[in-house]
Motif scaffolding. Structure first.
Motif, mmCIF file in Angstrom:
data_model
loop_
_atom_site.group_PDB
_atom_site.id
_atom_site.type_symbol
_atom_site.label_atom_id
_atom_site.label_comp_id
_atom_site.label_asym_id
_atom_site.label_seq_id
_atom_site.Cartn_x
_atom_site.Cartn_y
_atom_site.Cartn_z
ATOM 1 N N VAL A 451 6.679 -2.567 4.928
ATOM 2 C CA VAL A 451 6.194 -2.368 3.564
ATOM 3 C C VAL A 451 5.135 -3.400 3.186
ATOM 4 O O VAL A 451 4.262 -3.122 2.361
ATOM 5 C CB VAL A 451 7.366 -2.359 2.545
ATOM 6 C CG1 VAL A 451 8.249 -1.150 2.758
ATOM 7 C CG2 VAL A 451 8.176 -3.629 2.602
ATOM 8 N N THR A 452 5.185 -4.602 3.777
ATOM 9 C CA THR A 452 4.121 -5.577 3.522
ATOM 10 C C THR A 452 2.790 -5.066 4.057
ATOM 11 O O THR A 452 1.750 -5.164 3.389
ATOM 12 C CB THR A 452 4.451 -6.930 4.169
ATOM 13 O OG1 THR A 452 5.632 -7.461 3.572
ATOM 14 C CG2 THR A 452 3.321 -7.929 3.977
ATOM 15 N N THR A 453 2.813 -4.523 5.266
ATOM 16 C CA THR A 453 1.590 -3.952 5.840
ATOM 17 C C THR A 453 1.067 -2.820 4.978
ATOM 18 O O THR A 453 -0.133 -2.747 4.661
ATOM 19 C CB THR A 453 1.865 -3.447 7.261
ATOM 20 O OG1 THR A 453 2.359 -4.526 8.063
ATOM 21 C CG2 THR A 453 0.615 -2.882 7.896
ATOM 22 N N GLN A 454 1.975 -1.932 4.561
ATOM 23 C CA GLN A 454 1.568 -0.798 3.742
ATOM 24 C C GLN A 454 1.008 -1.258 2.397
ATOM 25 O O GLN A 454 -0.071 -0.820 1.974
ATOM 26 C CB GLN A 454 2.756 0.136 3.514
ATOM 27 C CG GLN A 454 2.415 1.376 2.706
ATOM 28 C CD GLN A 454 3.650 2.175 2.349
ATOM 29 O OE1 GLN A 454 4.730 1.631 2.130
ATOM 30 N NE2 GLN A 454 3.514 3.482 2.290
ATOM 31 N N GLN A 455 1.718 -2.157 1.720
ATOM 32 C CA GLN A 455 1.298 -2.595 0.401
ATOM 33 C C GLN A 455 -0.012 -3.384 0.457
ATOM 34 O O GLN A 455 -0.888 -3.214 -0.389
ATOM 35 C CB GLN A 455 2.391 -3.455 -0.233
ATOM 36 C CG GLN A 455 2.060 -3.972 -1.622
ATOM 37 C CD GLN A 455 1.813 -2.853 -2.609
ATOM 38 O OE1 GLN A 455 2.470 -1.819 -2.566
ATOM 39 N NE2 GLN A 455 0.840 -3.041 -3.488
ATOM 40 N N SER A 456 -0.131 -4.268 1.451
ATOM 41 C CA SER A 456 -1.373 -5.040 1.588
ATOM 42 C C SER A 456 -2.553 -4.118 1.837
ATOM 43 O O SER A 456 -3.643 -4.315 1.277
ATOM 44 C CB SER A 456 -1.244 -6.045 2.738
ATOM 45 O OG SER A 456 -0.187 -6.952 2.508
ATOM 46 N N ALA A 457 -2.348 -3.095 2.668
ATOM 47 C CA ALA A 457 -3.434 -2.169 2.968
ATOM 48 C C ALA A 457 -3.789 -1.314 1.752
ATOM 49 O O ALA A 457 -4.969 -1.007 1.516
ATOM 50 C CB ALA A 457 -3.064 -1.285 4.152
ATOM 51 N N LEU A 458 -2.793 -0.906 0.966
ATOM 52 C CA LEU A 458 -3.079 -0.176 -0.267
ATOM 53 C C LEU A 458 -3.947 -1.017 -1.199
ATOM 54 O O LEU A 458 -4.931 -0.540 -1.778
ATOM 55 C CB LEU A 458 -1.778 0.208 -0.977
ATOM 56 C CG LEU A 458 -0.939 1.328 -0.357
ATOM 57 C CD1 LEU A 458 0.411 1.425 -1.062
ATOM 58 C CD2 LEU A 458 -1.666 2.670 -0.446
ATOM 59 N N ALA A 459 -3.556 -2.296 -1.359
ATOM 60 C CA ALA A 459 -4.330 -3.193 -2.217
ATOM 61 C C ALA A 459 -5.735 -3.424 -1.659
ATOM 62 O O ALA A 459 -6.710 -3.489 -2.410
ATOM 63 C CB ALA A 459 -3.593 -4.519 -2.375
ATOM 64 N N LEU A 460 -5.846 -3.537 -0.334
ATOM 65 C CA LEU A 460 -7.161 -3.702 0.273
ATOM 66 C C LEU A 460 -8.026 -2.460 0.085
ATOM 67 O O LEU A 460 -9.242 -2.551 -0.065
ATOM 68 C CB LEU A 460 -7.018 -4.009 1.764
ATOM 69 C CG LEU A 460 -6.638 -5.438 2.130
ATOM 70 C CD1 LEU A 460 -6.403 -5.561 3.627
ATOM 71 C CD2 LEU A 460 -7.717 -6.416 1.678
ATOM 72 N N GLY A 461 -7.382 -1.302 0.084
ATOM 73 C CA GLY A 461 -8.131 -0.070 -0.173
ATOM 74 C C GLY A 461 -8.730 -0.061 -1.559
ATOM 75 O O GLY A 461 -9.896 0.315 -1.752
ATOM 76 N N VAL A 462 -7.926 -0.481 -2.554
ATOM 77 C CA VAL A 462 -8.444 -0.579 -3.918
ATOM 78 C C VAL A 462 -9.594 -1.579 -3.975
ATOM 79 O O VAL A 462 -10.628 -1.341 -4.605
ATOM 80 C CB VAL A 462 -7.320 -0.988 -4.894
ATOM 81 C CG1 VAL A 462 -7.883 -1.245 -6.287
ATOM 82 C CG2 VAL A 462 -6.238 0.093 -4.946
ATOM 83 N N ALA A 463 -9.413 -2.720 -3.278
ATOM 84 C CA ALA A 463 -10.426 -3.779 -3.327
ATOM 85 C C ALA A 463 -11.714 -3.371 -2.616
ATOM 86 O O ALA A 463 -12.821 -3.577 -3.140
ATOM 87 C CB ALA A 463 -9.867 -5.055 -2.708
ATOM 88 N N THR A 464 -11.610 -2.793 -1.430
ATOM 89 C CA THR A 464 -12.798 -2.512 -0.626
ATOM 90 C C THR A 464 -13.490 -1.213 -1.042
ATOM 91 O O THR A 464 -14.670 -1.213 -1.403
ATOM 92 C CB THR A 464 -12.435 -2.458 0.863
ATOM 93 O OG1 THR A 464 -11.353 -1.522 1.055
ATOM 94 C CG2 THR A 464 -11.995 -3.831 1.354
ATOM 95 N N LEU A 465 -12.760 -0.104 -1.016
ATOM 96 C CA LEU A 465 -13.379 1.161 -1.416
ATOM 97 C C LEU A 465 -13.702 1.162 -2.904
ATOM 98 O O LEU A 465 -14.718 1.728 -3.335
ATOM 99 C CB LEU A 465 -12.469 2.337 -1.055
ATOM 100 C CG LEU A 465 -12.216 2.558 0.442
ATOM 101 C CD1 LEU A 465 -11.340 3.793 0.653
ATOM 102 C CD2 LEU A 465 -13.516 2.692 1.208
ATOM 103 N N GLY A 466 -12.832 0.534 -3.704
ATOM 104 C CA GLY A 466 -13.113 0.435 -5.134
ATOM 105 C C GLY A 466 -14.359 -0.383 -5.410
ATOM 106 O O GLY A 466 -15.200 -0.013 -6.241
#
Length: 508
Positions: A451-466
């Protein structure tokens, strides 16, 4: 890593937990499930047989849904928050990032604490704290109070969520475990989409004049119901060999995630000040120090926060890298589409939320089909899901390019629905693959890593693609910026497709 370490990791599950109890059979309640020197501690279920009832499974899945819903529920509420609190873009980014960073930083520690003190106990503590911090968010008098409450809410979620997968892993087996993990994957995906739908409905409903505050206050009664159910239905499980907290590993992991996620999330809104570049420059050094410290502890026979020897497990080693591009694309898409629909197409919160209803529906249908398809085709279901998702995103790109700014809900529907179906074939199966070989005694650590990998990647998606989308929009217009951002998401899907070819063919 020595052959002995690899062998130990792979065979720890072989020793039946019943040997550590006082004459009880597997799958039953015991009063001596944890024995040290002839002294029993705690009333637990053994982990070698099914002990989690259907109502207990529903309860822990409710606990899994709440944190994921709350990561996305604010996306459609941000405009009204800005209007009411006069927050500004940088502080609004912190409302999202504060939750996500605290959540990601503490997830592995939450799993370790559950292994040590009991997963049911940590689940109850996390659920209670989540309800209280949600109340604090809903009552926040100003923007900075809201940011602080969101950080506390993320920390509470990190106590609760790792216990869900660890409890499923430790109190089910065989087909029941496979079914429960598939339901967890379906819950995770649906929660991410449902968060934005629910957020739109609650903001528009303006219940008793609460406006955006309702997206947080709604958690309070749900948390109370979850606590009542958990006390009655969730079995207590813990590791038979609990390890002490790895302080140095915890600190270094926290610094690694903070130096990466905070500047990426806050940089654009803050104007990329010097501290953002210093933090990003420090990230690889801190991450390398974390790996060295954890590997040294693992080789010395201690139990680090994130044991590198866990990556000797085939499913985790091959499945976890695929979770990263999948979640980056998913997280970035959900944020960007919420902004595009509300600010670009001028959809109201309900209309913006309901635009994603086809994605939720097809995701659910695909997740129900998944177990049967996996039994026949194995991990190739993940590859097929990636291809279907890619077709859906491509159709959405064409619709945006052709019809913007007159794009209707009907024009969105085919691409969104097909993308959701593809995602529903991927995520539940991925979770099964990642956790398939994790020993029961390390269920908390394994679920924390997942879940750390999943959550960190979700947040990175918001940061990078956003950040990509919001940076392009002023010069190109929102429609063209959305097309390019969707193309970037296609790149993450392509990477996930390539990685899916390395998955173990048979899914246990």
């Amino acid at each position: 890593m020595t052959e002995t370490q690899i062998s130990t990791i792979r065979t720890r599950n072989a020793a039946p937990d019943a040997a550590k109890t006082t004459g009880k059979t597997a799958g039953t309640k015991t009063t001596g499930a944890k024995t040290t020197g002839g002294k029993t501690t705690g009333r637990t279920h053994t982990s070698s047989g099914p002990a989690l009832s259907p109502l207990g499974l529903f309860t822990v899945l409710l606990g899994a849904a709440l944190p994921l819903i709350d990561f996305f529920i604010v996306n459609v509420a941000l405009p009204t928050m800005d209007h009411d609190l006069h927050a500004g873009p940088a502080v609004l980014e912190l409302v999202v990032a504060g939750y996500g960073v605290a959540y990601a930083v503490l997830l592995v520690l939450g799993g370790r604490l559950g292994d040590t003190f009991g997963r049911r106990r940590l689940f109850l503590a996390g659920m209670a704290a989540f309800g209280l911090t949600s109340l604090a968010c809903g009552l926040a008098p100003d923007a900075w109070s809201l940011v602080g409450a969101r950080v506390a809410q993320g920390a509470s979620a990190a106590l609760m969520l790792p216990q869900v997968l660890a409890t499923i892993h430790s109190s089910t087996s065989g087909t029941r475990r496979a079914r429960a993990l598939s339901m967890y994957g379906a819950t995770a995906g649906l929660s991410m989409v449902a968060g934005q739908i629910l957020g739109g409905v609650l903001v528009a409903a303006d219940i008793a004049g609460t406006g955006w505050r309702a997206v947080f206050l709604v958690n309070v009664p749900v948390a109370v119901i979850g606590l009542i159910l958990a006390v009655r239905t969730v079995p207590e499980t813990r590791s038979n060999r609990p390890a002490p907290v790895d302080v140095s590993g915890t600190v270094l992991l926290a610094l690694s995630l903070i130096t990466l996620m905070v500047p990426l999330t806050e940089g654009r809104a803050a104007g990329w000040p010097l501290w953002t570049w210093l933090a990003l420059g420090a990230f690889p050094l801190v991450a390398a120090a974390f790996y060295v410290v954890e590997r040294r502890a693992d080789r010395a026979g201690r139990t680090p926060l994130l044991p590198p020897s866990l990556f000797a497990l085939n499913g985790l080693r091959r499945g976890l890298p695929l979770v990263v591009p999948f979640s980056i694309g998913f997280g970035g898409f959900m944020f960007v589409i919420a902004v595009a629909l509300q600010q670009g197409l001028r959809y109201g919160p309900v209309e913006a939320g309901l635009a994603l209803a086809p994605m939720a529906t097809t995701f659910f249908v695909a997740s129900l089909m998944g177990p049967r398809l996996v039994g026949r085709y194995g991990s190739r279901v993940v590859t097929a899901g990636g291809l279907i998702q890619a077709v859906g995103i491509t159709m959405l790109m064409v619709a945006v390019w052709r019809d913007w700014p007159d794009l209707s809900l009907a024009g969105l529907l085919p691409g969104v629905a097909l993308a959701g179906f593809g995602q529903g074939l991927q995520l539940p199966v991925l979770i099964r693959i990642v956790l398939a070989d994790v020993p029961n005694e390390r269920a908390g650590v394994g679920s924390g890593v997942m879940v750390t990998t999943q959550q960190s990647a979700l947040a990175l998606g918001v940061a990078t693609l956003g950040t990509l989308f919001l940076s392009l929009e002023p010069s190109m217009g929102m429609g063209d910026a959305l097309v390019i951002t969707l193309a970037a998401q296609l790149a993450t899907i392509a990477l996930a497709l390539l990685l899916s070819l390395r998955l173990p063919r048979k899914v246990s």
